[in-house]
Write a protein that holds these residues in place. Structure first.
Motif, PDB file in Angstrom:
ATOM      1  N   GLN A 170       0.839  -1.187   0.000  1.00 31.57           N
ATOM      2  CA  GLN A 170       0.000   0.000   0.000  1.00 31.57           C
ATOM      3  C   GLN A 170       0.878   1.241   0.000  1.00 31.57           C
ATOM      4  OE1 GLN A 170      -2.387  -0.784   3.569  1.00 31.57           O
ATOM      5  NE2 GLN A 170      -4.159  -1.043   2.241  1.00 31.57           N
ATOM      6  N   LEU A 171       0.414   2.281  -0.647  1.00 30.14           N
ATOM      7  CA  LEU A 171       1.130   3.552  -0.636  1.00 30.14           C
ATOM      8  C   LEU A 171       0.443   4.481   0.350  1.00 30.14           C
ATOM      9  CD1 LEU A 171       3.426   5.238  -1.831  1.00 30.14           C
ATOM     10  CD2 LEU A 171       1.827   6.024  -3.594  1.00 30.14           C
ATOM     11  N   ILE A 172       1.028   4.598   1.539  1.00 29.08           N
ATOM     12  CA  ILE A 172       0.504   5.485   2.573  1.00 29.08           C
ATOM     13  C   ILE A 172       1.641   6.428   2.954  1.00 29.08           C
ATOM     14  CG2 ILE A 172      -0.627   5.617   4.823  1.00 29.08           C
ATOM     15  CD1 ILE A 172      -1.484   2.738   4.491  1.00 29.08           C
ATOM     16  N   PHE A 173       1.795   7.498   2.194  1.00 32.34           N
ATOM     17  CA  PHE A 173       2.927   8.417   2.305  1.00 32.34           C
ATOM     18  C   PHE A 173       4.220   7.745   1.849  1.00 32.34           C
ATOM     19  CE2 PHE A 173       0.081   9.688   5.864  1.00 32.34           C
ATOM     20  CZ  PHE A 173      -0.410  10.847   5.278  1.00 32.34           C
ATOM     21  N   ILE A 174       4.395   6.495   2.208  1.00 27.09           N
ATOM     22  CA  ILE A 174       5.552   5.704   1.806  1.00 27.09           C
ATOM     23  C   ILE A 174       5.048   4.324   1.391  1.00 27.09           C
ATOM     24  CG2 ILE A 174       7.241   6.883   3.270  1.00 27.09           C
ATOM     25  CD1 ILE A 174       6.862   4.710   5.348  1.00 27.09           C
ATOM     26  N   PRO A 175       5.753   3.635   0.499  1.00 26.67           N
ATOM     27  CA  PRO A 175       5.313   2.282   0.139  1.00 26.67           C
ATOM     28  C   PRO A 175       5.545   1.308   1.293  1.00 26.67           C
ATOM     29  CG  PRO A 175       7.391   2.813  -0.931  1.00 26.67           C
ATOM     30  CD  PRO A 175       6.926   4.069  -0.262  1.00 26.67           C
ATOM     31  N   VAL A 176       4.492   0.608   1.672  1.00 29.92           N
ATOM     32  CA  VAL A 176       4.557  -0.316   2.799  1.00 29.92           C
ATOM     33  C   VAL A 176       4.035  -1.679   2.331  1.00 29.92           C
ATOM     34  CG1 VAL A 176       3.795  -0.796   5.151  1.00 29.92           C
ATOM     35  CG2 VAL A 176       4.151   1.578   4.415  1.00 29.92           C
ATOM     36  N   THR A 177       4.808  -2.708   2.561  1.00 30.55           N
ATOM     37  CA  THR A 177       4.393  -4.070   2.211  1.00 30.55           C
ATOM     38  C   THR A 177       4.219  -4.882   3.480  1.00 30.55           C
ATOM     39  OG1 THR A 177       5.520  -4.008   0.072  1.00 30.55           O
ATOM     40  CG2 THR A 177       4.999  -6.175   0.973  1.00 30.55           C
ATOM     41  N   THR A 178       3.092  -5.558   3.563  1.00 31.04           N
ATOM     42  CA  THR A 178       2.812  -6.418   4.707  1.00 31.04           C
ATOM     43  C   THR A 178       2.577  -7.829   4.208  1.00 31.04           C
ATOM     44  OG1 THR A 178       1.791  -4.599   5.922  1.00 31.04           O
ATOM     45  CG2 THR A 178       1.268  -6.808   6.667  1.00 31.04           C
ATOM     46  N   GLY A 179       3.055  -8.790   4.950  1.00 31.08           N
ATOM     47  CA  GLY A 179       2.855 -10.176   4.557  1.00 31.08           C
ATOM     48  C   GLY A 179       2.923 -11.090   5.753  1.00 31.08           C
ATOM     49  N   ARG A 180       2.738 -12.357   5.483  1.00 34.15           N
ATOM     50  CA  ARG A 180       2.759 -13.355   6.551  1.00 34.15           C
ATOM     51  C   ARG A 180       3.966 -14.268   6.353  1.00 34.15           C
ATOM     52  NH1 ARG A 180      -0.396 -14.637  10.609  1.00 34.15           N
ATOM     53  NH2 ARG A 180      -1.916 -13.079  10.020  1.00 34.15           N
ATOM     54  N   PHE A 181       4.631 -14.550   7.460  1.00 31.69           N
ATOM     55  CA  PHE A 181       5.846 -15.350   7.434  1.00 31.69           C
ATOM     56  C   PHE A 181       5.677 -16.537   8.381  1.00 31.69           C
ATOM     57  CE2 PHE A 181       7.011 -11.185   6.008  1.00 31.69           C
ATOM     58  CZ  PHE A 181       7.956 -11.403   5.022  1.00 31.69           C
ATOM     59  N   SER A 191       3.208 -18.608  12.825  1.00 34.14           N
ATOM     60  CA  SER A 191       2.696 -17.726  11.786  1.00 34.14           C
ATOM     61  C   SER A 191       2.657 -16.311  12.335  1.00 34.14           C
ATOM     62  CB  SER A 191       1.289 -18.171  11.363  1.00 34.14           C
ATOM     63  OG  SER A 191       0.704 -17.262  10.463  1.00 34.14           O
ATOM     64  N   LYS A 192       3.286 -15.367  11.622  1.00 31.57           N
ATOM     65  CA  LYS A 192       3.288 -13.996  12.114  1.00 31.57           C
ATOM     66  C   LYS A 192       3.244 -13.014  10.957  1.00 31.57           C
ATOM     67  CE  LYS A 192       6.842 -12.023  13.789  1.00 31.57           C
ATOM     68  NZ  LYS A 192       7.957 -11.644  14.675  1.00 31.57           N
ATOM     69  N   VAL A 193       2.796 -11.798  11.270  1.00 34.04           N
ATOM     70  CA  VAL A 193       2.733 -10.716  10.300  1.00 34.04           C
ATOM     71  C   VAL A 193       4.062  -9.988  10.303  1.00 34.04           C
ATOM     72  CG1 VAL A 193       1.597  -8.563   9.682  1.00 34.04           C
ATOM     73  CG2 VAL A 193       0.253 -10.460  10.590  1.00 34.04           C
ATOM     74  N   GLY A 194       4.578  -9.710   9.105  1.00 33.86           N
ATOM     75  CA  GLY A 194       5.793  -8.911   8.972  1.00 33.86           C
ATOM     76  C   GLY A 194       5.532  -7.720   8.076  1.00 33.86           C
ATOM     77  N   THR A 195       6.093  -6.579   8.412  1.00 32.07           N
ATOM     78  CA  THR A 195       5.901  -5.348   7.646  1.00 32.07           C
ATOM     79  C   THR A 195       7.250  -4.728   7.337  1.00 32.07           C
ATOM     80  OG1 THR A 195       3.778  -4.905   8.711  1.00 32.07           O
ATOM     81  CG2 THR A 195       4.849  -3.060   7.622  1.00 32.07           C
ATOM     82  N   PHE A 196       7.464  -4.340   6.079  1.00 28.17           N
ATOM     83  CA  PHE A 196       8.676  -3.608   5.746  1.00 28.17           C
ATOM     84  C   PHE A 196       8.308  -2.434   4.851  1.00 28.17           C
ATOM     85  CE2 PHE A 196       8.307  -7.702   3.638  1.00 28.17           C
ATOM     86  CZ  PHE A 196       8.233  -7.404   2.292  1.00 28.17           C
ATOM     87  N   VAL A 197       9.077  -1.346   4.950  1.00 29.35           N
ATOM     88  CA  VAL A 197       8.723  -0.082   4.317  1.00 29.35           C
ATOM     89  C   VAL A 197       9.798   0.320   3.322  1.00 29.35           C
ATOM     90  CG1 VAL A 197       7.429   0.658   6.334  1.00 29.35           C
ATOM     91  CG2 VAL A 197       9.837   1.291   6.117  1.00 29.35           C
ATOM     92  N   GLY A 198       9.422   1.252   2.428  1.00 28.84           N
ATOM     93  CA  GLY A 198      10.355   1.721   1.413  1.00 28.84           C
ATOM     94  C   GLY A 198      11.450   2.591   1.988  1.00 28.84           C
ATOM     95  N   PHE A 199      11.135   3.426   2.932  1.00 19.62           N
ATOM     96  CA  PHE A 199      12.147   4.216   3.623  1.00 19.62           C
ATOM     97  C   PHE A 199      11.553   4.689   4.938  1.00 19.62           C
ATOM     98  CE2 PHE A 199       9.861   6.951   0.672  1.00 19.62           C
ATOM     99  CZ  PHE A 199       9.431   7.981   1.469  1.00 19.62           C
ATOM    100  N   ALA A 200      12.407   5.065   5.868  1.00 18.89           N
ATOM    101  CA  ALA A 200      11.926   5.456   7.190  1.00 18.89           C
ATOM    102  C   ALA A 200      11.115   6.740   7.102  1.00 18.89           C
ATOM    103  CB  ALA A 200      13.106   5.630   8.141  1.00 18.89           C
ATOM    104  N   GLY A 201      10.091   6.816   7.906  1.00 22.31           N
ATOM    105  CA  GLY A 201       9.259   8.006   7.902  1.00 22.31           C
ATOM    106  C   GLY A 201       8.262   7.965   9.036  1.00 22.31           C
ATOM    107  N   GLY A 202       7.410   8.955   9.117  1.00 21.95           N
ATOM    108  CA  GLY A 202       6.500   9.047  10.241  1.00 21.95           C
ATOM    109  C   GLY A 202       5.080   8.645   9.921  1.00 21.95           C
ATOM    110  N   ALA A 203       4.879   7.903   8.829  1.00 17.30           N
ATOM    111  CA  ALA A 203       3.514   7.545   8.447  1.00 17.30           C
ATOM    112  C   ALA A 203       2.951   6.493   9.391  1.00 17.30           C
ATOM    113  CB  ALA A 203       3.498   7.016   7.021  1.00 17.30           C
TER     114      ALA A 203
END
Length: 222
Positions: A170-181, A191-203
């Motif tokens: 999703q693009l919420i100020f920064i590109p954010v990808t969420t998935g399950r690992f 089973s857990k949720v993992g989130t990684f972002v395009g760059f650091a920010g305050g979104a």
């Protein structure tokens, strides 16, 4: 079935007949070398790896010492398939991932001794030198499914077959990808949720991703 072979177990489940092709274990292997990927200035470290193999309709199951998943599966159109794998570590080292590839029995080495069952069209539907796919559970997961553990027999080893696309960007100020690992292994599956972002920010961000599912399979001594 007016003629042919039919094998039924004590639970009255048909295990072998001429109409169903029994999937069998074709390849096993271990991934210890990954490609490291850092998402911008984020401290979330991801790892990727790819496997390419011949096959008819290969299905990949895996165990892992850390969170991992199948990102893509490609039919290359030349009799081979490629699986792209992803693992996330924060900040742990890359996991050790064992994979188990199941396919049609026609992919097994031919045998001179043992049992071979063919269909009326002379296609191999069962061959006794192949270890079978042994599913033991199916789990449906949604964006409301939090981190969890599925617990089974502590003396057995379990792998997962992901079913569907477990990632969403999703693009919420920064590109954010969420998935399950997943961390499948002895006794169960994490089973857990993992989130990684395009760059650091305050979104601000609420994890959201496509509904997905896994098949849990028993790979003890495989």
């Amino acid at each position: 079935m007016p003629a042919g072979l039919k094998i039924i177990n004590d639970a009255q489940t048909i295990q072998i007949d001429e109409t169903y092709k029994n999937l069998a274990l074709i390849y096993t292997g271990t991934i210890t070398v990954w490609t490291s990927v850092t998402f911008g200035s984020s401290d979330v470290q991801c790892y990727t790896a790819s496997l390419t193999m011949p096959g008819s309709c290969p299905i990949l199951a895996f165990t892992s010492t850390g969170g991992a998943n199948v990102l893509h599966r490609y039919n290359n159109g030349n009799g081979t398939f490629t699986f792209d794998l992803i693992a996330i570590a924060h900040p742990e080292p890359a996991p050790v991932l064992n994979y188990y590839v199941f396919d049609l029995p026609s992919q097994l080495p031919s045998i001179n001794d043992g049992l071979v069952v063919r269909s009326a069209n002379n296609e191999i539907v069962f061959q006794s030198n192949g270890k079978p796919l042994k599913p033991i559970d199916f789990k449906q997961e949604t964006s409301n499914t939090g981190d969890t553990t599925y617990t089974y027999d502590a003396t057995k080893t379990y792998a997962v077959i992901p079913n569907g696309n477990p990632f969403k960007t999703q693009l919420i100020f920064i590109p954010v990808t969420t998935g399950r690992f997943y961390t499948p292994g002895t006794g169960g599956v994490g089973s857990k949720v993992g989130t990684f972002v395009g760059f650091a920010g305050g979104a601000s961000f609420t994890p959201a991703f496509l509904d997905t599912a896994i098949i849990v399979v028993d790979v003890t001594n495989y």
